[in-house]
Design an enzyme around this catalytic site. Structure first.
Site, PDB file in Angstrom:
ATOM      1  N   ASP A   9      -3.323   7.811  -8.897  1.00 35.82           N
ATOM      2  CA  ASP A   9      -3.649   9.099  -8.274  1.00 35.82           C
ATOM      3  C   ASP A   9      -3.771   8.850  -6.768  1.00 35.82           C
ATOM      4  OD1 ASP A   9      -4.421  11.595  -7.536  1.00 35.82           O
ATOM      5  OD2 ASP A   9      -6.225  11.689  -8.788  1.00 35.82           O
ATOM      6  N   LYS A  10      -2.637   8.841  -6.099  1.00 36.20           N
ATOM      7  CA  LYS A  10      -2.596   8.432  -4.698  1.00 36.20           C
ATOM      8  C   LYS A  10      -3.343   9.408  -3.792  1.00 36.20           C
ATOM      9  CE  LYS A  10       2.021   6.573  -5.493  1.00 36.20           C
ATOM     10  NZ  LYS A  10       1.658   5.161  -5.609  1.00 36.20           N
ATOM     11  N   GLY A  47       5.874   1.450  -1.519  1.00 41.82           N
ATOM     12  CA  GLY A  47       5.632   1.480  -0.074  1.00 41.82           C
ATOM     13  C   GLY A  47       4.582   2.497   0.323  1.00 41.82           C
ATOM     14  N   ASN A  56      -7.114  -2.125   1.077  1.00 42.51           N
ATOM     15  CA  ASN A  56      -5.894  -2.761   0.579  1.00 42.51           C
ATOM     16  C   ASN A  56      -5.316  -3.602   1.710  1.00 42.51           C
ATOM     17  OD1 ASN A  56      -3.375  -3.425  -0.360  1.00 42.51           O
ATOM     18  ND2 ASN A  56      -2.774  -1.341  -0.928  1.00 42.51           N
ATOM     19  N   CYS A 113      -0.761  -5.016   0.588  1.00 36.91           N
ATOM     20  CA  CYS A 113       0.241  -4.282  -0.174  1.00 36.91           C
ATOM     21  C   CYS A 113       1.566  -5.025  -0.157  1.00 36.91           C
ATOM     22  CB  CYS A 113       0.441  -2.874   0.351  1.00 36.91           C
ATOM     23  SG  CYS A 113       1.620  -2.034  -0.707  1.00 36.91           S
ATOM     24  N   ASN A 147       4.334  -4.069  -0.914  1.00 41.62           N
ATOM     25  CA  ASN A 147       5.495  -3.193  -0.706  1.00 41.62           C
ATOM     26  C   ASN A 147       5.615  -2.613   0.688  1.00 41.62           C
ATOM     27  OD1 ASN A 147       6.196  -3.338  -3.477  1.00 41.62           O
ATOM     28  ND2 ASN A 147       4.451  -2.020  -3.850  1.00 41.62           N
ATOM     29  N   GLY A 164      -2.252  -6.679 -15.843  1.00 37.07           N
ATOM     30  CA  GLY A 164      -1.840  -6.978 -17.210  1.00 37.07           C
ATOM     31  C   GLY A 164      -2.897  -6.764 -18.274  1.00 37.07           C
ATOM     32  N   TYR A 177      -3.475   0.056 -14.728  1.00 38.90           N
ATOM     33  CA  TYR A 177      -2.471   1.021 -14.329  1.00 38.90           C
ATOM     34  C   TYR A 177      -1.322   0.992 -15.346  1.00 38.90           C
ATOM     35  CZ  TYR A 177       0.738   3.589 -11.195  1.00 38.90           C
ATOM     36  OH  TYR A 177       1.585   4.500 -10.645  1.00 38.90           O
TER      37      TYR A 177
HETATM   38  C1  LIG Z   1       3.499   2.215  -9.409  1.00 36.80           C
HETATM   39  C2  LIG Z   1       2.353   1.441  -8.834  1.00 36.80           C
HETATM   40  C3  LIG Z   1       1.800   1.822  -7.604  1.00 36.80           C
HETATM   41  C4  LIG Z   1       0.738   1.117  -7.061  1.00 36.80           C
HETATM   42  N1  LIG Z   1       0.199   1.521  -5.872  1.00 36.80           N
HETATM   43  C5  LIG Z   1      -0.881   0.864  -5.367  1.00 36.80           C
HETATM   44  C6  LIG Z   1      -1.510   1.310  -4.171  1.00 36.80           C
HETATM   45  O1  LIG Z   1      -1.129   2.310  -3.565  1.00 36.80           O
HETATM   46  N2  LIG Z   1      -2.567   0.594  -3.705  1.00 36.80           N
HETATM   47  C7  LIG Z   1      -3.051  -0.513  -4.337  1.00 36.80           C
HETATM   48  O2  LIG Z   1      -4.026  -1.120  -3.875  1.00 36.80           O
HETATM   49  N3  LIG Z   1      -2.480  -0.934  -5.501  1.00 36.80           N
HETATM   50  C8  LIG Z   1      -1.427  -0.286  -6.014  1.00 36.80           C
HETATM   51  N4  LIG Z   1      -0.859  -0.720  -7.189  1.00 36.80           N
HETATM   52  C9  LIG Z   1      -1.421  -1.919  -7.858  1.00 36.80           C
HETATM   53  C10 LIG Z   1      -2.405  -1.528  -8.951  1.00 36.80           C
HETATM   54  O3  LIG Z   1      -3.551  -0.928  -8.376  1.00 36.80           O
HETATM   55  C11 LIG Z   1      -2.859  -2.767  -9.757  1.00 36.80           C
HETATM   56  O4  LIG Z   1      -3.525  -3.674  -8.889  1.00 36.80           O
HETATM   57  C12 LIG Z   1      -1.690  -3.475 -10.411  1.00 36.80           C
HETATM   58  O5  LIG Z   1      -0.734  -2.561 -10.906  1.00 36.80           O
HETATM   59  C13 LIG Z   1      -2.107  -4.414 -11.551  1.00 36.80           C
HETATM   60  O6  LIG Z   1      -2.629  -3.709 -12.643  1.00 36.80           O
HETATM   61  P1  LIG Z   1      -1.747  -3.372 -13.967  1.00 36.80           P
HETATM   62  O7  LIG Z   1      -1.105  -4.661 -14.394  1.00 36.80           O
HETATM   63  O8  LIG Z   1      -2.733  -2.842 -14.934  1.00 36.80           O
HETATM   64  O9  LIG Z   1      -0.738  -2.379 -13.569  1.00 36.80           O
HETATM   65  C14 LIG Z   1       0.212  -0.020  -7.749  1.00 36.80           C
HETATM   66  C15 LIG Z   1       0.781  -0.390  -8.988  1.00 36.80           C
HETATM   67  C16 LIG Z   1       1.831   0.323  -9.537  1.00 36.80           C
HETATM   68  C17 LIG Z   1       2.384  -0.095 -10.869  1.00 36.80           C
END
Ligand SMILES: Cc1cc2nc3c(=O)[nH]c(=O)nc-3n(C[C@H](O)[C@H](O)[C@H](O)COP(=O)(O)O)c2cc1C
Length: 328
Positions: free
Chosen positions: A30-31, A79, A141, A144, A146, A266, A287
């Site tokens: 939820d950006k 990004g 953060n 990042c 990306n 994970g 996520y």
């Molecule tokens: C599509 C996507 C977008 C993400 N965007 C952000 C972000 O904007 N800021 C951030 O700190 N982490 C971002 N993450 C990282 C997640 O917060 C999380 O640290 C990471 O996905 C590992 O958790 P998971 O394995 O349960 O997905 C993003 C991850 C995904 C998959």
């Protein structure tokens, strides 16, 4: 409507915030803070929105998201698109979030050129000033994977120090977490903690995705094609590495340390959430599991976690945190 998981075993107070349970929604889902009510009803103990930057940003060009389903992973190259701090602040105004709200801040993504030090500091400070009042905690953060030009900016601990110095002058009223690139460099982590010790508002650390593609993926596309997909992998493939990082970081902290760890990477099941808790995470976030398993995964993890704690004779989750990372 709300079916909170209310086992007293799962509740804890961290940095002065009461969490009914340790499972949160990770940043990036939820950006812009558009779905807090719905997300709260899923059972999360906290929700982290963002990452949000001072200016709005379109993020990277599409395509920027790829499923690697055999691996239960997502290749992400967003990004950090977001509406920018002023727009999100306007949306949050007058709303009480259903559970503690974390707000993740990042520097505005600019693929054209690397930012100057002043621009980086200004960006974080600006969104902080706009959003702090709506947050239970702030998550910076700093990693990042990306953001084209700024990915490695905070590898230099002096840059983190400079940022925290600026934050200190704003006298943060809410706890601040630092979301870092996972590393197995113990020296770097020791130096980091030594640096943050000077800033009492730093309440702990989170962990972002490692850059690049881990080895041993099951995905059937050729390795060379995979390497060409821009971005980092989320989900099951990064669990092992992030857990190693977690163990190391927890080990670097002193026994009575004020720092608390927040970890994502994970987690699909109660067992995997429990593993992170035992390695040192006070809060666990997800996520990718939401994408592959759907919203019922939240309650499934929490019910299971409560049972695992009971099985192992822990009265509260706090007793289990870090139990597998304590050096003898
Ligand atoms: C599509 C996507 C977008 C993400 N965007 C952000 C972000 O904007 N800021 C951030 O700190 N982490 C971002 N993450 C990282 C997640 O917060 C999380 O640290 C990471 O996905 C590992 O958790 P998971 O394995 O349960 O997905 C993003 C991850 C995904 C998959």
């Amino acid at each position: 409507l709300s079916h909170q998981v209310t086992s007293p075993r799962l509740a804890q107070t961290i940095a002065g915030i009461r969490f009914d349970n340790p499972l949160g929604l990770a940043a990036g889902f939820d950006k812009n803070g558009v779905a807090l009510g719905m997300l709260g009803s899923l059972g999360f103990g906290h929700i982290e929105i963002g990452s949000i930057s001072a200016h709005s940003s379109q993020g990277n060009p599409r395509p920027r998201l790829f499923r690697v389903a055999q691996d239960e992973g997502i290749v992400v190259h967003y990004g950090v698109p977001n509406e920018g701090a002023p727009a999100v602040a306007a949306r949050l105004e007058g709303h009480r979030p259903p559970v503690p709200l974390g707000i993740s801040l990042v520097k505005t993504n600019d693929a054209q050129r690397p930012a100057t030090d002043d621009e980086v500091l200004w960006d974080y400070l600006e969104s902080f000033k706009r959003l702090e009042r709506y947050a239970s905690f702030i998550d910076l953060n700093l990693s990042c994977p990306n953001s084209a030009n700024d990915r490695n900016y905070f590898d230099e601990i002096g840059k983190i120090d400079a940022l925290l110095k600026r934050f200190a002058s704003e006298r943060p009223r809410v706890p601040v977490f630092l979301k870092l690139k996972p590393t197995l460099d113990a020296g770097w982590l020791r130096e980091l903690v030594h640096t943050t010790d000077a800033y009492p508002f730093v309440a702990g650390f989170g962990v972002n995705l490692p850059a690049g593609k881990p080895p041993n993926l099951k995905v059937s596309i050729p390795r060379t094609a995979l390497e060409k997909l821009p971005g980092a992998i989320a989900g099951r493939p990064v669990e092992g590495f992030i857990n190693e990082h977690l163990r190391l970081l927890y080990g670097v902290l002193r026994p009575k340390s004020r720092y608390r760890l927040m970890a994502a990477g994970g987690v699909f099941s109660a067992e995997e959430a429990y593993r992170k808790v035992r390695l040192g995470a006070s809060l666990v976030q997800i996520y990718t599991a939401l994408v592959y398993r759907g919203p019922s995964v939240v309650r499934e993890i929490l019910d299971g976690l409560s049972r695992l704690l009971e099985r192992d004779h822990f009265n509260t989750i706090s007793e289990a945190i870090g139990i597998d990372s304590r050096s003898g």
